[in-house]
Each structure stands twice: as structure tokens, then as C-alpha cells.
Scaffold this motif. Structure first.
Motif, PDB file in Angstrom:
ATOM      1  N   GLU A 115      26.978 -21.976  26.403  1.00 15.14           N
ATOM      2  CA  GLU A 115      27.974 -22.688  25.605  1.00 15.14           C
ATOM      3  C   GLU A 115      28.387 -23.989  26.294  1.00 15.14           C
ATOM      4  OE1 GLU A 115      30.963 -20.644  22.876  1.00 15.14           O
ATOM      5  OE2 GLU A 115      32.144 -21.157  24.666  1.00 15.14           O
ATOM      6  N   CYS A 116      28.520 -25.027  25.504  1.00 14.26           N
ATOM      7  CA  CYS A 116      28.794 -26.378  26.005  1.00 14.26           C
ATOM      8  C   CYS A 116      29.830 -27.022  25.081  1.00 14.26           C
ATOM      9  CB  CYS A 116      27.482 -27.166  25.988  1.00 14.26           C
ATOM     10  SG  CYS A 116      27.611 -28.890  26.468  1.00 14.26           S
ATOM     11  N   LEU A 117      30.766 -27.763  25.660  1.00 16.69           N
ATOM     12  CA  LEU A 117      31.764 -28.500  24.894  1.00 16.69           C
ATOM     13  C   LEU A 117      31.424 -29.980  24.940  1.00 16.69           C
ATOM     14  CD1 LEU A 117      35.045 -26.768  26.127  1.00 16.69           C
ATOM     15  CD2 LEU A 117      33.556 -26.123  24.221  1.00 16.69           C
ATOM     16  N   LEU A 118      31.461 -30.627  23.769  1.00 19.88           N
ATOM     17  CA  LEU A 118      31.065 -32.026  23.650  1.00 19.88           C
ATOM     18  C   LEU A 118      32.136 -32.867  22.987  1.00 19.88           C
ATOM     19  CD1 LEU A 118      27.503 -31.632  22.080  1.00 19.88           C
ATOM     20  CD2 LEU A 118      28.047 -32.025  24.492  1.00 19.88           C
ATOM     21  N   MET A 119      32.126 -34.147  23.324  1.00 22.61           N
ATOM     22  CA  MET A 119      32.788 -35.170  22.539  1.00 22.61           C
ATOM     23  C   MET A 119      31.667 -36.058  22.007  1.00 22.61           C
ATOM     24  SD  MET A 119      35.559 -38.136  23.502  1.00 22.61           S
ATOM     25  CE  MET A 119      34.416 -39.054  24.528  1.00 22.61           C
ATOM     26  N   LEU A 120      31.752 -36.428  20.746  1.00 25.19           N
ATOM     27  CA  LEU A 120      30.762 -37.298  20.120  1.00 25.19           C
ATOM     28  C   LEU A 120      31.481 -38.501  19.542  1.00 25.19           C
ATOM     29  CD1 LEU A 120      29.579 -34.219  18.272  1.00 25.19           C
ATOM     30  CD2 LEU A 120      27.955 -35.475  19.650  1.00 25.19           C
ATOM     31  N   ILE A 121      30.845 -39.641  19.606  1.00 25.81           N
ATOM     32  CA  ILE A 121      31.355 -40.828  18.917  1.00 25.81           C
ATOM     33  C   ILE A 121      30.234 -41.321  18.019  1.00 25.81           C
ATOM     34  CG2 ILE A 121      32.272 -43.161  19.121  1.00 25.81           C
ATOM     35  CD1 ILE A 121      33.450 -42.357  21.827  1.00 25.81           C
ATOM     36  N   GLU A 122      30.558 -41.386  16.719  1.00 28.23           N
ATOM     37  CA  GLU A 122      29.572 -41.756  15.712  1.00 28.23           C
ATOM     38  C   GLU A 122      30.231 -42.636  14.660  1.00 28.23           C
ATOM     39  OE1 GLU A 122      27.234 -37.488  15.559  1.00 28.23           O
ATOM     40  OE2 GLU A 122      28.811 -37.872  14.094  1.00 28.23           O
ATOM     41  N   ARG A 123      29.444 -43.484  14.045  1.00 25.72           N
ATOM     42  CA  ARG A 123      29.959 -44.243  12.907  1.00 25.72           C
ATOM     43  C   ARG A 123      30.375 -43.275  11.813  1.00 25.72           C
ATOM     44  NH1 ARG A 123      25.838 -48.865  11.647  1.00 25.72           N
ATOM     45  NH2 ARG A 123      25.940 -47.752   9.666  1.00 25.72           N
ATOM     46  N   ARG A 150      34.246 -31.346  14.745  1.00 24.15           N
ATOM     47  CA  ARG A 150      35.502 -31.654  14.069  1.00 24.15           C
ATOM     48  C   ARG A 150      35.960 -33.047  14.499  1.00 24.15           C
ATOM     49  NH1 ARG A 150      34.385 -27.382  12.191  1.00 24.15           N
ATOM     50  NH2 ARG A 150      35.779 -25.837  11.311  1.00 24.15           N
ATOM     51  N   VAL A 151      36.420 -33.819  13.536  1.00 26.55           N
ATOM     52  CA  VAL A 151      36.956 -35.155  13.812  1.00 26.55           C
ATOM     53  C   VAL A 151      38.334 -34.997  14.440  1.00 26.55           C
ATOM     54  CG1 VAL A 151      37.741 -37.298  12.751  1.00 26.55           C
ATOM     55  CG2 VAL A 151      35.634 -36.217  11.939  1.00 26.55           C
ATOM     56  N   VAL A 152      38.538 -35.667  15.596  1.00 24.49           N
ATOM     57  CA  VAL A 152      39.838 -35.619  16.277  1.00 24.49           C
ATOM     58  C   VAL A 152      40.468 -37.004  16.406  1.00 24.49           C
ATOM     59  CG1 VAL A 152      39.333 -33.483  17.526  1.00 24.49           C
ATOM     60  CG2 VAL A 152      38.790 -35.699  18.589  1.00 24.49           C
ATOM     61  N   GLY A 153      39.750 -38.021  15.981  1.00 26.19           N
ATOM     62  CA  GLY A 153      40.287 -39.378  16.056  1.00 26.19           C
ATOM     63  C   GLY A 153      39.340 -40.363  15.394  1.00 26.19           C
ATOM     64  N   ALA A 154      39.842 -41.571  15.211  1.00 26.62           N
ATOM     65  CA  ALA A 154      39.035 -42.635  14.603  1.00 26.62           C
ATOM     66  C   ALA A 154      39.363 -43.946  15.287  1.00 26.62           C
ATOM     67  CB  ALA A 154      39.322 -42.728  13.109  1.00 26.62           C
ATOM     68  N   LEU A 155      38.351 -44.791  15.416  1.00 29.84           N
ATOM     69  CA  LEU A 155      38.567 -46.147  15.901  1.00 29.84           C
ATOM     70  C   LEU A 155      37.610 -47.049  15.156  1.00 29.84           C
ATOM     71  CD1 LEU A 155      36.886 -46.841  19.294  1.00 29.84           C
ATOM     72  CD2 LEU A 155      36.829 -44.553  18.347  1.00 29.84           C
ATOM     73  N   VAL A 160      45.470 -36.467  22.294  1.00 26.69           N
ATOM     74  CA  VAL A 160      44.623 -35.343  21.898  1.00 26.69           C
ATOM     75  C   VAL A 160      43.961 -34.778  23.145  1.00 26.69           C
ATOM     76  CG1 VAL A 160      42.590 -34.651  20.570  1.00 26.69           C
ATOM     77  CG2 VAL A 160      44.158 -36.375  19.635  1.00 26.69           C
ATOM     78  N   ASP A 161      44.139 -33.491  23.379  1.00 29.58           N
ATOM     79  CA  ASP A 161      43.450 -32.812  24.472  1.00 29.58           C
ATOM     80  C   ASP A 161      42.077 -32.408  23.933  1.00 29.58           C
ATOM     81  OD1 ASP A 161      42.398 -30.990  26.319  1.00 29.58           O
ATOM     82  OD2 ASP A 161      44.376 -30.193  26.833  1.00 29.58           O
ATOM     83  N   ILE A 162      41.081 -33.272  24.151  1.00 30.11           N
ATOM     84  CA  ILE A 162      39.787 -33.041  23.522  1.00 30.11           C
ATOM     85  C   ILE A 162      39.091 -31.784  24.047  1.00 30.11           C
ATOM     86  CG2 ILE A 162      39.388 -35.412  22.782  1.00 30.11           C
ATOM     87  CD1 ILE A 162      37.600 -35.793  25.197  1.00 30.11           C
TER      88      ILE A 162
END
Length: 123
Positions: free
Chosen positions: A91-99, A21-26, A5-7
Motif C-alpha cells: 500500500e502506497c499513499l500518493l499526491m497527484l497534480i493534474e490538469r 480524491r480532489v483535495v485542492g485546486a490551483l 489540508v493534511d494530505i
């Protein structure tokens, strides 16, 4: 998810601010991307930590006792129960990791609050 995935590209392609938007799960976590500008809302997640990773631009996190400034390649984990206000002057681009059970804006509900179903959309 069996493909890379090109985040940064996925975040840049979003057409709404503050609509992750969800792009993956772990395990019990989702990996999300978001395009943000302006401010969200003061909120907390009583039982979940939240990881913010800046892909592009700058993000300021207002906390009760301090302010955290993040640039590209930097991350910060907001500990569970800590009120925070995410702000992006530009404008800012983020990746988030959340439960997976993390509510977008905790118990606060605004026009910017997104449900999990909205975050799981693929459009």
C-alpha cells in the motif's frame, strides 16, 4: 479552499485503492490524493502531464523505455503522451497534480477507472 489540508491523513483515510480524491485546486489543476496497491492499467494522457508525489510507501512507474522507482518525498512527472503503468507492491499513499481535464486512465476504461465526479466526492 481556505483551510490547511493534511494530505497524508486524507490519503490514509481513503477506503478504496486507485480511487483518487480532489483535495485542492490551483489555476487549471487539481491536487488529488490516492491510496494505491497492486497495479492500475497501462494508459497515457495525450495532452496533459501528470505529477506523482509519494507520501508513504513506494511506487513503481513502468514506462515504455524504463522503470522509475519512487519512495517517500520523491516525485516524478510523466510527460503528456507517455504510456505508463503505476504499480505499488505494498500500500502506497500518493499526491497527484493534474490538469482539471485529465481523465483518470486516459482513454483506457477498466473497473478501476474513476470519473471526475467520483474524484470530487468528499466521503
Amino acid at each position: 479552499m481556505l483551510n490547511p489540508v493534511d494530505i497524508r491523513a486524507r490519503a490514509a483515510a481513503l477506503d478504496e485503492h486507485w480511487s483518487p480524491r480532489v483535495v485542492g485546486a490551483l489555476d487549471d489543476c487539481y491536487v488529488k490524493v490516492a491510496k494505491v496497491q497492486g497495479e492500475l492499467v497501462w494508459h497515457s494522457h495525450d495532452d496533459q502531464d501528470e505529477l506523482f508525489f509519494v507520501l508513504q510507501g513506494r511506487l513503481r512507474l513502468e514506462l515504455p523505455d524504463r522503470m522509475v522507482e519512487l519512495g517517500p518525498g520523491e516525485l516524478f512527472v510523466v510527460p503528456k503522451g507517455v504510456r505508463h503503468l503505476p504499480i505499488a507492491e505494498q500500500e502506497c499513499l500518493l499526491m497527484l497534480i493534474e490538469r482539471k481535464d485529465t481523465a483518470h486512465t486516459g482513454t483506457e476504461q477498466t473497473a478501476l477507472t474513476r470519473t471526475l465526479d467520483e474524484q470530487l466526492r468528499t466521503d
